[in-house]
Design a protein around this motif. Structure first.
Motif, PDB file in Angstrom:
ATOM      1  N   GLY A 127       0.801  -1.208   0.000  1.00  0.00           N
ATOM      2  CA  GLY A 127       0.000   0.000   0.000  1.00  0.00           C
ATOM      3  C   GLY A 127       0.838   1.265   0.000  1.00  0.00           C
ATOM      4  O   GLY A 127       0.582   2.202  -0.777  1.00  0.00           O
ATOM      5  N   VAL A 128       1.850   1.319   0.851  1.00  0.00           N
ATOM      6  CA  VAL A 128       2.675   2.525   0.931  1.00  0.00           C
ATOM      7  C   VAL A 128       3.535   2.680  -0.315  1.00  0.00           C
ATOM      8  O   VAL A 128       3.739   3.803  -0.793  1.00  0.00           O
ATOM      9  CB  VAL A 128       3.531   2.504   2.212  1.00  0.00           C
ATOM     10  CG1 VAL A 128       4.534   3.653   2.203  1.00  0.00           C
ATOM     11  CG2 VAL A 128       2.641   2.602   3.442  1.00  0.00           C
ATOM     12  N   ALA A 129       4.056   1.563  -0.850  1.00  0.00           N
ATOM     13  CA  ALA A 129       4.838   1.664  -2.089  1.00  0.00           C
ATOM     14  C   ALA A 129       3.991   2.263  -3.213  1.00  0.00           C
ATOM     15  O   ALA A 129       4.466   3.114  -3.982  1.00  0.00           O
ATOM     16  CB  ALA A 129       5.369   0.290  -2.490  1.00  0.00           C
ATOM     17  N   TRP A 130       2.720   1.828  -3.303  1.00  0.00           N
ATOM     18  CA  TRP A 130       1.840   2.393  -4.321  1.00  0.00           C
ATOM     19  C   TRP A 130       1.491   3.844  -3.994  1.00  0.00           C
ATOM     20  O   TRP A 130       1.401   4.692  -4.885  1.00  0.00           O
ATOM     21  CB  TRP A 130       0.576   1.553  -4.441  1.00  0.00           C
ATOM     22  CG  TRP A 130      -0.420   2.120  -5.409  1.00  0.00           C
ATOM     23  CD1 TRP A 130      -1.670   2.579  -5.143  1.00  0.00           C
ATOM     24  CD2 TRP A 130      -0.231   2.307  -6.817  1.00  0.00           C
ATOM     25  NE1 TRP A 130      -2.281   3.034  -6.283  1.00  0.00           N
ATOM     26  CE2 TRP A 130      -1.417   2.874  -7.332  1.00  0.00           C
ATOM     27  CE3 TRP A 130       0.825   2.043  -7.692  1.00  0.00           C
ATOM     28  CZ2 TRP A 130      -1.575   3.194  -8.671  1.00  0.00           C
ATOM     29  CZ3 TRP A 130       0.677   2.360  -9.032  1.00  0.00           C
ATOM     30  CH2 TRP A 130      -0.521   2.920  -9.518  1.00  0.00           C
ATOM     31  N   TRP A 131       1.302   4.176  -2.732  1.00  0.00           N
ATOM     32  CA  TRP A 131       1.027   5.556  -2.316  1.00  0.00           C
ATOM     33  C   TRP A 131       2.179   6.481  -2.712  1.00  0.00           C
ATOM     34  O   TRP A 131       1.967   7.606  -3.195  1.00  0.00           O
ATOM     35  CB  TRP A 131       0.805   5.585  -0.809  1.00  0.00           C
ATOM     36  CG  TRP A 131       0.634   6.941  -0.212  1.00  0.00           C
ATOM     37  CD1 TRP A 131      -0.453   7.766  -0.309  1.00  0.00           C
ATOM     38  CD2 TRP A 131       1.583   7.648   0.606  1.00  0.00           C
ATOM     39  NE1 TRP A 131      -0.237   8.926   0.387  1.00  0.00           N
ATOM     40  CE2 TRP A 131       1.001   8.889   0.965  1.00  0.00           C
ATOM     41  CE3 TRP A 131       2.867   7.339   1.085  1.00  0.00           C
ATOM     42  CZ2 TRP A 131       1.662   9.813   1.760  1.00  0.00           C
ATOM     43  CZ3 TRP A 131       3.522   8.263   1.867  1.00  0.00           C
ATOM     44  CH2 TRP A 131       2.923   9.485   2.201  1.00  0.00           C
ATOM     45  N   ILE A 132       3.414   6.006  -2.543  1.00  0.00           N
ATOM     46  CA  ILE A 132       4.582   6.808  -2.922  1.00  0.00           C
ATOM     47  C   ILE A 132       4.616   7.031  -4.427  1.00  0.00           C
ATOM     48  O   ILE A 132       4.813   8.151  -4.913  1.00  0.00           O
ATOM     49  CB  ILE A 132       5.875   6.126  -2.437  1.00  0.00           C
ATOM     50  CG1 ILE A 132       5.972   6.193  -0.901  1.00  0.00           C
ATOM     51  CG2 ILE A 132       7.106   6.779  -3.065  1.00  0.00           C
ATOM     52  CD1 ILE A 132       7.111   5.397  -0.327  1.00  0.00           C
ATOM     53  N   VAL A 133       4.405   5.960  -5.186  1.00  0.00           N
ATOM     54  CA  VAL A 133       4.515   6.047  -6.642  1.00  0.00           C
ATOM     55  C   VAL A 133       3.376   6.863  -7.250  1.00  0.00           C
ATOM     56  O   VAL A 133       3.586   7.692  -8.138  1.00  0.00           O
ATOM     57  CB  VAL A 133       4.557   4.638  -7.262  1.00  0.00           C
ATOM     58  CG1 VAL A 133       4.430   4.694  -8.773  1.00  0.00           C
ATOM     59  CG2 VAL A 133       5.855   3.929  -6.877  1.00  0.00           C
ATOM     60  N   ALA A 134       2.158   6.641  -6.778  1.00  0.00           N
ATOM     61  CA  ALA A 134       0.986   7.238  -7.422  1.00  0.00           C
ATOM     62  C   ALA A 134       0.520   8.544  -6.803  1.00  0.00           C
ATOM     63  O   ALA A 134      -0.140   9.338  -7.475  1.00  0.00           O
ATOM     64  CB  ALA A 134      -0.168   6.238  -7.396  1.00  0.00           C
TER      65      ALA A 134
END
Length: 444
Positions: free
Chosen positions: A58-65
């Motif tokens: 979730g956080v990896a996607w939050w950072i990227v998107a």
């Protein structure tokens, strides 16, 4: 924490008359149903690993998107490095803690502290703008708790199941990572898209606290040194055996040491998949959280199937492992040539199966090769050695992702795995079969 002994060993039940039939019927049931203590701890592990995986995805996607759309590669690489660093840096402390304190106490304390950290992050995110440094700090806290939980549970397997069930228990234990990866894949990115980091952290807190309750409800038994190591045992519970330095543990296990080196090298390229997936989704597939969930779910499903079918792969562990690494190299490279969503999902499922199959074969081998007195130190060392490549892979591939296309990174992953597969194949005759493992421990 508790004293080193949670509960005495239960007296073995006799198997006469109807008791024999009842015992045979119990044996036919899955291990997690006929052994309630192991079942509770296993469910607790599923919850903790699902929580940490959901948080990472979730956080990896939050950072990227959402958080760092202009230069997401390095930012996500730093985040994933923070998620893997504690297992490496804290290996001596983990080994000492697992050796000194009751395993149930270590497990529930780690789960409870992780729940508290997740809850604090949820309140912080709900109260206002969440800085990136705060997320990195939470990642370090959760990874630290997991660094104690995972090797402690692996060490605790003989305290929860009979010797005949060790390999089955190992399969169930390793399957938790696959189940957790699947749950995290389905919930992590989607939760962030819908509720933000606050909702994600609140879900993680609930999972960790539930795991703490499950572990507290389980009864652990004492494994006497004479049962596992052939030492002269007394009638009562023996004191804690002397611990050897971590370096001497691996020095006495040459075959294991060579295997760990091969997998450490392989992890430099396999671990990069967690950096590549969100970058590939955003830049190549032009998808959202649902696409991330699909790809992560494919990887987790493959690993789950591999964890339960790994024991059926024929051949010695090194030979089977070499073939699996070769197949994984092909599966990770193909998305670099074919960018269709079904192809990428299928390749990740195959890569996950290879990872699950390899893990169950080798961890079962290590359970039988390593003496009980050395298991706390060994599994901490194993986690540290295998995990040492994860921060490096996250930073290198994350930084490269800001300059190279995700498709190029996929090709690099596949090509980089081939030398590790060849090296593992060359170990062949040097590594014992699980059924006839080399005597462990060396000189004491």
């Amino acid at each position: 924490m508790d004293s080193p002994v949670d509960s005495p060993v239960a007296a073995p039940a006799t198997s006469t008359g109807t008791g024999t039939a009842a015992g045979a019927g119990a044996r036919r049931r899955p291990l997690v149903l006929r052994n309630r203590a192991f079942g509770a701890v296993w469910l607790g592990q599923i919850l903790t690993q699902a929580a940490v995986r959901m948080f990472q995805v979730g956080v990896a996607w939050w950072i990227v998107a959402h958080a760092v759309p202009e230069a997401p590669g390095l930012a996500s690489g730093l985040f994933l490095a923070a998620c893997t660093l504690p297992a490496v840096a804290l290996a001596p402390a983990v080994a000492a803690t697992i050796s000194r304190f009751a395993h149930r106490s270590v497990l529930r304390t780690a789960a409870a502290l992780a729940g508290a950290a997740s809850g604090a992050l949820a309140l912080w995110a709900h109260g206002g703008e969440l800085p990136l440094t705060g997320v990195y700090g939470a990642a370090l806290a959760l990874a630290t708790c997991q660094a104690f939980f995972d090797p402690c549970l692996t060490t605790s397997v003989p305290e929860l199941v009979d010797d005949a069930d060790i390999e089955t228990a190992t399969g169930f234990e390793l399957s938790t990572q696959s189940l957790a990866g699947l749950a995290g894949a389905l919930l992590g990115a989607l939760t962030v898209d819908r509720t933000g980091v606050a909702g994600l952290a609140a879900g993680c807190a609930a999972a960790y606290l539930g795991a703490a309750v499950l572990v507290t409800s389980a009864r652990f038994r004492t494994v006497a040194p004479s049962d596992a190591d052939g030492a002269d045992g007394a009638d009562g519970p023996a004191g804690p055996p002397p611990r050897r330095p971590l370096r001497r543990i691996l020095a006495g296990l040459p075959s294991v040491r060579r295997i760990l080196i091969c997998f450490t090298a392989a992890n430099l390229f396999t671990a990069a998949v967690f950096v590549v997936i969100p970058l590939y989704t955003r830049s190549v597939l032009f998808g959202g959280g649902g696409t991330v969930a699909l790809l992560e779910a494919a990887l987790g499903t493959g690993a789950l199937v591999g964890a339960f079918t790994g024991t059926r792969v024929p051949g010695r562990p090194t030979v089977a492992g070499a073939w699996c690494l070769g197949l994984m190299a092909l599966a990770l490279a193909l998305p670099g040539l074919f960018a269709q969503r079904p192809v990428v999902a299928g390749c990740l499922a195959v890569a996950g199966w290879c990872a699950g199959a390899v893990s169950v074969r080798f961890v079962a081998l290590f359970q039988r090769m390593v003496p009980t007195a050395d298991k706390p130190g060994f599994f901490a060392v194993m986690q540290a050695v295998l995990g040492a490549s994860l921060p490096v892979a996250s930073l290198v591939f994350g930084s490269a992702g800001d300059f190279l296309s995700p498709q190029t990174l996929c090709l690099v992953q596949g090509i980089g795995l081939l030398p590790a597969a060849c090296a593992l194949a060359l170990l062949g005759s040097r590594t014992p079969d699980p059924a006839v493992a080399e005597p462990a421990g060396g000189e004491r």
